[in-house]
Design a protein around this motif. Structure first.
Motif, short mmCIF file in Angstrom:
data_model
loop_
_atom_site.label_atom_id
_atom_site.label_comp_id
_atom_site.label_asym_id
_atom_site.label_seq_id
_atom_site.Cartn_x
_atom_site.Cartn_y
_atom_site.Cartn_z
N PHE A 120 0.83 -1.20 0.00
CA PHE A 120 0.00 0.00 0.00
C PHE A 120 0.87 1.26 0.00
N VAL A 121 1.96 1.24 0.74
CA VAL A 121 2.86 2.39 0.80
C VAL A 121 3.49 2.65 -0.56
N VAL A 122 3.92 1.59 -1.23
CA VAL A 122 4.53 1.73 -2.55
C VAL A 122 3.51 2.28 -3.54
N ILE A 123 2.31 1.76 -3.50
CA ILE A 123 1.27 2.22 -4.42
C ILE A 123 0.92 3.68 -4.12
N ALA A 124 0.81 4.04 -2.85
CA ALA A 124 0.50 5.43 -2.48
C ALA A 124 1.62 6.37 -2.94
N ALA A 125 2.86 5.95 -2.82
CA ALA A 125 3.98 6.77 -3.28
C ALA A 125 3.94 6.96 -4.78
N LEU A 126 3.65 5.91 -5.52
CA LEU A 126 3.55 6.01 -6.97
C LEU A 126 2.41 6.94 -7.39
N VAL A 127 1.29 6.85 -6.69
CA VAL A 127 0.15 7.72 -7.00
C VAL A 127 0.51 9.18 -6.71
N ALA A 128 1.19 9.43 -5.61
CA ALA A 128 1.57 10.80 -5.26
C ALA A 128 2.54 11.38 -6.29
N VAL A 129 3.51 10.59 -6.70
CA VAL A 129 4.45 11.05 -7.73
C VAL A 129 3.73 11.28 -9.05
#
Length: 86
Positions: A3-12
């Motif tokens: 979830f953290v990786v996906i959230a970081a990708l979405v934010a970028v």
């Protein structure tokens, strides 16, 4: 963790999209006005480098001297602790 990786990708991705939209969709007049009247307008205008005043030069020298004193004190304390351990 996923979830953290996906959230970081979405934010970028949102950041990239916002930057692209600003660069391609804003009218040229707005961009030019921002360059001349905005917060960083002085960065876009060529100007001669201003010489340091005497007070600024003293402050710069004081900062340099302070760094030297701190570095010398650190080295002295490191040598003292090294001799005490030996």
């Amino acid at each position: 963790m996923e979830f953290v990786v996906i959230a970081a990708l979405v934010a970028v991705s949102f950041g990239v999209a916002a930057t692209w939209l600003i660069a391609t969709r804003l009218p040229a007049e707005w961009i030019e006005r921002g360059q001349h009247e905005g917060r960083y307008a002085s960065l876009s205008m060529p100007s001669a480098p201003s010489p340091l005043s005497e007070i600024d030069a003293r402050r710069a020298q004081a900062r340099t001297d302070t760094r030297r004193v701190r570095r010398a004190r650190f080295r002295a304390s490191a040598q003292r602790s090294g001799k005490a351990a030996a």
